[in-house]
Design a protein around this motif. Structure first.
Motif, mmCIF file in Angstrom:
data_model
loop_
_atom_site.group_PDB
_atom_site.id
_atom_site.type_symbol
_atom_site.label_atom_id
_atom_site.label_comp_id
_atom_site.label_asym_id
_atom_site.label_seq_id
_atom_site.Cartn_x
_atom_site.Cartn_y
_atom_site.Cartn_z
ATOM 1 N N ARG A 686 -60.532 -30.719 89.361
ATOM 2 C CA ARG A 686 -59.889 -31.512 88.869
ATOM 3 C C ARG A 686 -58.952 -30.731 87.692
ATOM 4 N NH1 ARG A 686 -60.655 -35.508 84.547
ATOM 5 N NH2 ARG A 686 -63.217 -35.032 84.620
ATOM 6 N N LEU A 687 -59.512 -29.958 87.068
ATOM 7 C CA LEU A 687 -58.998 -29.076 85.952
ATOM 8 C C LEU A 687 -58.140 -28.166 86.637
ATOM 9 C CD1 LEU A 687 -59.706 -28.805 82.841
ATOM 10 C CD2 LEU A 687 -61.153 -26.833 83.554
ATOM 11 N N VAL A 688 -58.131 -27.605 87.707
ATOM 12 C CA VAL A 688 -57.192 -27.002 88.225
ATOM 13 C C VAL A 688 -55.891 -27.752 88.720
ATOM 14 C CG1 VAL A 688 -56.332 -25.592 90.542
ATOM 15 C CG2 VAL A 688 -58.658 -25.335 89.546
ATOM 16 N N ALA A 689 -56.237 -29.128 89.262
ATOM 17 C CA ALA A 689 -55.024 -29.903 89.483
ATOM 18 C C ALA A 689 -54.211 -30.441 88.212
ATOM 19 C CB ALA A 689 -55.558 -31.061 89.940
ATOM 20 N N VAL A 690 -54.849 -30.252 86.909
ATOM 21 C CA VAL A 690 -54.215 -30.824 85.678
ATOM 22 C C VAL A 690 -53.430 -29.668 85.490
ATOM 23 C CG1 VAL A 690 -54.425 -30.991 83.204
ATOM 24 C CG2 VAL A 690 -55.971 -32.000 84.549
ATOM 25 N N SER A 691 -53.882 -28.366 85.533
ATOM 26 C CA SER A 691 -52.815 -27.070 85.261
ATOM 27 C C SER A 691 -51.643 -27.084 86.240
ATOM 28 C CB SER A 691 -53.772 -25.992 85.128
ATOM 29 O OG SER A 691 -54.116 -25.603 86.925
ATOM 30 N N GLU A 692 -51.830 -27.425 87.594
ATOM 31 C CA GLU A 692 -50.827 -27.191 88.461
ATOM 32 C C GLU A 692 -49.930 -28.362 88.179
ATOM 33 O OE1 GLU A 692 -53.295 -27.235 91.963
ATOM 34 O OE2 GLU A 692 -53.092 -25.042 92.243
ATOM 35 N N TRP A 693 -50.202 -29.654 87.839
ATOM 36 C CA TRP A 693 -49.310 -30.677 87.689
ATOM 37 C C TRP A 693 -48.587 -30.546 86.318
ATOM 38 C CZ3 TRP A 693 -47.042 -33.427 91.085
ATOM 39 C CH2 TRP A 693 -48.036 -33.955 92.067
ATOM 40 N N GLU A 694 -49.047 -29.665 85.486
ATOM 41 C CA GLU A 694 -48.225 -29.191 84.139
ATOM 42 C C GLU A 694 -47.094 -28.180 84.647
ATOM 43 O OE1 GLU A 694 -47.074 -29.071 80.278
ATOM 44 O OE2 GLU A 694 -47.970 -30.512 81.617
ATOM 45 N N ARG A 695 -47.573 -27.328 85.684
ATOM 46 C CA ARG A 695 -46.688 -26.547 86.130
ATOM 47 C C ARG A 695 -45.289 -26.913 86.692
ATOM 48 N NH1 ARG A 695 -48.799 -21.295 85.439
ATOM 49 N NH2 ARG A 695 -51.407 -21.373 85.803
ATOM 50 N N VAL A 696 -45.648 -28.284 87.468
ATOM 51 C CA VAL A 696 -44.617 -28.810 88.115
ATOM 52 C C VAL A 696 -43.675 -29.520 87.155
ATOM 53 C CG1 VAL A 696 -44.165 -31.109 89.500
ATOM 54 C CG2 VAL A 696 -46.128 -29.541 90.171
ATOM 55 N N ARG A 697 -44.397 -30.157 85.930
ATOM 56 C CA ARG A 697 -43.467 -30.633 84.774
ATOM 57 C C ARG A 697 -42.644 -29.789 84.246
ATOM 58 N NH1 ARG A 697 -43.026 -31.073 79.726
ATOM 59 N NH2 ARG A 697 -44.361 -29.235 79.508
ATOM 60 N N ARG A 698 -43.203 -28.554 83.904
ATOM 61 C CA ARG A 698 -42.238 -27.479 83.521
ATOM 62 C C ARG A 698 -41.280 -27.123 84.445
ATOM 63 N NH1 ARG A 698 -43.943 -24.004 79.658
ATOM 64 N NH2 ARG A 698 -43.037 -22.231 80.930
ATOM 65 N N ALA A 699 -41.478 -26.964 85.713
ATOM 66 C CA ALA A 699 -40.585 -26.772 86.579
ATOM 67 C C ALA A 699 -39.429 -27.954 86.653
ATOM 68 C CB ALA A 699 -41.051 -26.611 88.017
ATOM 69 N N LEU A 700 -39.653 -29.220 86.506
ATOM 70 C CA LEU A 700 -38.647 -30.172 86.662
ATOM 71 C C LEU A 700 -37.852 -30.192 85.292
ATOM 72 C CD1 LEU A 700 -40.796 -32.871 88.170
ATOM 73 C CD2 LEU A 700 -38.953 -31.983 89.117
ATOM 74 N N ALA A 701 -38.622 -29.696 84.088
ATOM 75 C CA ALA A 701 -37.813 -29.724 82.728
ATOM 76 C C ALA A 701 -36.863 -28.600 83.035
ATOM 77 C CB ALA A 701 -39.042 -29.562 81.819
ATOM 78 N N GLY A 702 -37.178 -27.359 83.728
ATOM 79 C CA GLY A 702 -36.062 -26.318 83.884
ATOM 80 C C GLY A 702 -35.322 -26.616 84.987
ATOM 81 N N ARG A 703 -35.122 -27.954 85.680
ATOM 82 C CA ARG A 703 -34.243 -28.269 86.670
ATOM 83 C C ARG A 703 -34.495 -27.475 88.068
ATOM 84 N NH1 ARG A 703 -31.341 -29.389 81.794
ATOM 85 N NH2 ARG A 703 -30.638 -31.327 81.607
ATOM 86 N N GLU A 704 -35.788 -27.028 87.988
ATOM 87 C CA GLU A 704 -35.960 -26.329 89.248
ATOM 88 C C GLU A 704 -36.661 -26.980 90.221
ATOM 89 O OE1 GLU A 704 -37.667 -22.037 88.428
ATOM 90 O OE2 GLU A 704 -38.240 -23.207 86.654
#
Length: 931
Positions: A686-704
């Motif tokens: 679950r901790l791994v998933a939290v870090s990965e979803w945060e990477r998804v959020r960052r990618a979307l914020a960068g329009r990637e």
């Protein structure tokens, strides 16, 4: 293990769980009488006495006393180089100059942060001549907790009289948190404070930097050796020996000025054989020379004194009653005093000559000599010492001697009795240290020790060591209480939470045990407090916030009955998260500030990390990034090593986003990398998933968008299907629920986004923090669909939910779309679209959010031209506002009433389209009405 009880009702067992240790021997100074905590060992604060014939180390004294720029001096050399004696002489010199001084001798037990902290507080008390308390000294005005280093530095900075602190046997320290404490303190010492350290090895305290900055000096082994002149003076003071100049020269050559060797020669020169040997070739190394001289010194003692020396050499410290128990000699006190006065490597540990200690070099020689006499004699000494220490309330020394004589049952039973006190007092590293030295079968035979050691290892996150203890408890599952502890199910419940990340099973186990309502004292109160915390976490996750409040009240009641203060750190953290998810951010911050002011200053490895983690997340949501960064600097390492997954996730996400908000992308990614590493090594998926979803959020914020989709597709599905209505704190912060909605919006899959938002809303009601984020996401969805009015309705709902707690980041983190909507809403307010009869209640909140986003409110308001030119009087008023002049002061300067001033200000605000002084100044500047 004994068979399980056939019922679940908890019974009170006053045996090992409530063992009252005997009062320490009357001849040992009581720390409580001096205002110190009960766990302070007074002999560690005692300065070694000055003995007749000690050679003044004038060259070293001149070196350290004449350089006022020095703040730190390290005396480093192997055993027998006179470090302690030299430190004592420096201390005496400082006292003669009017300095306040304090002394601390370290040992292996000081690697436990709680034990170490108590002794450092005692040192500060000695410097001030009164009891000192880190908790009492904190102002409570800031959000960051003052740690022991900050408190100590603040206290020292307030001194007018110069002060010096002497710390001996520093090589005993290995705990990284404590070494970091010293690095922090020594790097920031005030100008009128000097710390002197004696150590066999160079300590890891940042010496290189300190020396480059010319504030530290190292006195090395070669510097500590006697010079020929000092050796001459040493023997000149021993006139009865009548040592010739040639003999002095030979002694210097043989010892190379080694202080212990010179002292051994002084003791051994009574022997003609030793004097004759001075003419021989120098073929001895330091160890061989020491053994040769010690043999001669021993041969000069009477057989009775030799027996006394050999048998007492195994004692870590000596008192007359203990020596009598070991040797059978009734005149032990007289013998100890005689040995000390003769300079035979024995020093007093108190001013009353009740406790003594051999020099390590000499005790090693004596112990090896005793060992050659036969193991039976060694075993007998340790056995007698263990029994005496046990009977006199000295459990740690009793365990040491019991282990040395391989009386493992005695060591295990003593640790069992003592373990309840250690766990409740958060001396977990001490419990771990002694547990590790016991044979596993001795631990397995003692259910109470199994459970208490398991608690310690859980909180320290020692998973490999913990698993065998959990396996030992497994057969007792559901069996109720086990004499003499409360209930193994409570410990198993804690392991479900902290090891297996199964909060539902943990809470269910506690509920089934049905014990948290009982009122017990001591260690059972600790267990019940911990169990109540588990219940509270479960209630928060299920949305039963009132149930969580009640469980937390129970936890606090158990803590108040002696359940272990450090459990209160978890209680405080859970209380803060309970308030935060309900939309009560300001209450959470006030609560966490108050709790941090009461936490043990060095408590960063146990519950202090959980408390700091929750505080960091709350600070991030309030956009207090400066205080958050200060906390992260101190606590990030400890949080990474703490035990509660959700608090670890919340803190690391807060740290990562803080770096991102401050333009430090690399540091933001590093925080996520650390979070993912913890998840993989724990292992907590679950901790791994939290870090990965945060990477998804960052990618979307960068329009990637493509990269974000690819990242999301790699994330393992979450397991919330077993309890779909449970929402963990980490999921409130970041997770699949938000992630898939963001992805659907970015991919213009509006129907899917709307369905997901609806599904998330029905999972729980009353979870205000989550509702704010969902309302913001819905506003973004409507914005993407071109429904501006609907978007603003959703934004208005988010503002209404977030206004009370003044949440900031959960709105702004969704990016430029939200900021655009906020600016539009603010323009509408400035254009007069406010409710009749007053200011829109969201206006101040919107301004807070826009200011946090970097929006220039003055320029924002200046989007409209002046509705009417300002009069000369109104322009004059603007300059008063710029200077910060109050209404009363303006009235006095212009010779008008305050009501007239208010009338003019109202006109100014109306013409500028603003609502307060700050906005008026910003807008006037933007319109170039003032400079």
């Amino acid at each position: 293990m004994p068979p399980p009880s056939p019922h679940r009702q908890l019974r009170s067992h006053p045996l090992e769980a409530t063992t009252d240790w005997p009062t320490p021997p009357a001849d040992e100074p009581a720390s409580t009488e001096r205002g110190f905590p009960s766990d302070v060992r007074m002999h560690k604060l005692f300065t070694p006495p000055v003995y007749p014939g000690a050679v003044p180390r004038q060259a070293i004294l001149d070196r350290v006393l004449q350089d006022d720029s020095l703040r730190v001096t390290v005396l480093q050399g192997p055993a027998g180089h006179g470090k302690s004696t030299t430190l004592q002489q420096i201390k005496t010199a400082h006292e003669a100059r009017g300095w306040r001084t304090a002394w601390l001798t370290l040992d292996d037990a000081d690697n436990d942060p709680r034990r170490f902290e108590s002794h450092m507080v005692a040192v500060m008390s000695l410097l001030h001549g009164r009891a000192a308390s880190p908790g009492a000294s904190r102002s409570g005005t800031g959000d960051a907790p003052r740690d022991l280093a900050d408190w100590m530095l603040d206290t020292l900075s307030g001194r007018i009289t110069p002060a010096s602190i002497f710390i001996d046997e520093f090589q005993a320290l290995r705990n990284e948190a404590i070494l970091r404490f010293f690095r922090s303190v020594l790097a920031r010492l005030p100008a009128n404070v000097h710390v002197f350290i004696g150590s066999r090895t160079l300590p890891e305290i940042g010496l290189a930097t300190l020396m480059v900055n010319r504030v530290a000096s190292v006195v090395r082994a070669d510097d500590l050796r006697f010079t020929p002149g000092e050796v001459t003076q040493f023997f000149a003071d021993s006139a009865s020996l009548q040592v010739s100049a040639g003999e002095v020269d030979a002694i210097y050559r043989r010892t190379e000025g080694w202080p212990a060797g010179v002292q051994l020669f002084r003791l051994a020169l009574v022997s003609p054989e030793v004097r004759m040997a001075l003419d021989g070739a120098d073929d001895h190394g330091p160890r061989e020379l020491a053994e040769y001289l010690a043999d001669n010194v021993m041969s000069l003692q009477s057989p009775r004194m030799q027996e006394f020396l050999l048998k007492t050499s195994l004692l870590q410290r000596l008192s007359a009653p203990l020596c009598t128990a070991v040797t059978g000699f009734e005149d032990a006190q007289e013998l100890l005093v005689r040995l000390e006065r003769s300079g035979l490597f024995l020093r007093a540990l108190d001013s009353d000559n009740q406790w003594f200690k051999y020099h390590g070099l000499f005790s090693t020689y004596l112990a090896e000599s005793l060992q050659r006499n036969g193991p039976d004699e060694v075993r007998q000494v340790h056995e007698r010492a263990a029994q005496w220490c046990l009977a006199h309330g000295l459990p740690e020394e009793a365990i040491h001697h019991a282990l040395c004589c391989r009386n493992f049952p005695l060591a295990a039973s003593t640790l069992t009795d003592w373990s309840s006190q250690l766990v409740a007092g958060a001396e977990l590293i001490t419990l771990e240290r002694w547990h590790d030295r016991l044979p596993s079968h001795e631990v397995a035979q003692r259910p109470a020790l199994v459970i208490r050691a398991a608690y310690a290892l859980m909180f320290l996150r020692r998973r490999p060591k913990l698993r065998p203890l959990l396996d030992l408890m497994a057969p007792q599952a559901g069996g109720g209480d086990i004499v003499p502890t409360t209930n193994p199910d409570l410990c198993r419940a804690m392991s479900f939470l902290l090891v297996d990340d199964d909060l539902a099973a943990a809470a269910d186990t506690v509920e089934q045990a049905g014990v948290v309502q009982r009122e017990l004292e001591g260690f059972p109160a600790f267990e019940l407090g911990a169990a109540a915390n588990v219940l509270a976490l479960g209630k928060v996750a299920s949305g039963d916030f009132e149930g969580a409040r009640q469980a937390l009240a129970l936890a606090r009641a158990h803590i108040g009955r002696g359940g272990g203060s450090f459990v209160g750190g978890y209680t405080a953290a859970i209380t803060g998260s309970n308030l935060l998810v309900q939309g009560r951010l300001q209450e959470a911050l006030a609560h966490l500030r108050d709790e941090n002011a009461q936490e043990a200053p060095l408590d960063t490895s146990v519950a202090g990390a959980a408390l700091a983690a929750c505080h960091m997340f709350a600070l991030y949501e309030a956009n207090d990034l400066a205080t958050l960064e200060s906390l992260a600097h101190r606590f990030q390492r400890e949080i990474s090593e703490s035990v509660t997954l959700d608090f670890i996730a919340a803190a690391h996400i807060a740290i990562s986003r803080m770096h991102e908000a401050r333009g430090r992308s690399d540091e933001a990614v590093a925080a996520l990398d650390e979070l993912e590493r913890i998840g993989h090594t724990s292992p907590w998926q679950r901790l791994v998933a939290v870090s990965e979803w945060e990477r998804v959020r960052r990618a979307l914020a960068g329009r990637e968008i493509e990269r974000a989709v690819a990242l999301a597709m790699r994330i393992a599905p979450d397991s919330r299907d077993d309890a779909p209505h449970w929402i963990h704190l980490a999921e409130d912060v970041e997770g699949s629920g938000y992630g898939w909605i963001r992805l659907a919006i970015a991919r213009h899959d509006h129907a899917d986004a709307a369905q997901r938002i609806a599904r998330e809303r029905v999972r729980q009601t009353g979870r205000v923090y989550r509702d704010i984020k969902l309302s913001v996401l819905e506003a973004l969805l409507q914005q993407r669909m071109g429904a501006r009015n609907a978007a603003h309705r959703c934004l208005r709902k988010a503002l209404q939910l977030g206004r009370r707690g003044r949440y900031v980041r959960c709105l702004l983190d969704e990016g430029d779309g939200v900021i655009e909507l906020l600016r539009e809403a603010y323009q509408n307010l400035l254009q007069g679209h406010e409710p009749r009869g007053g200011t829109d209640p969201d206006r101040d909140y919107i301004e807070l959010l826009l200011e946090a986003s970097g929006t220039d409110l003055g320029r924002q308001a200046a989007g409209n031209a002046l509705t009417e030119a300002l009069s000369e009087r109104e322009k004059e008023m603007l300059h008063f506002l710029l200077d910060g002049t109050t209404n009363r002061e303006i009235a006095g300067r212009l010779f008008v009433s305050e009501n007239t001033v208010k009338f003019h200000l109202k006109n100014i605000y109306s013409k500028l389209g603003v609502g307060n002084r700050l906005q008026a100044i910003n807008t006037a500047r933007a319109l170039r009405l003032i400079e």
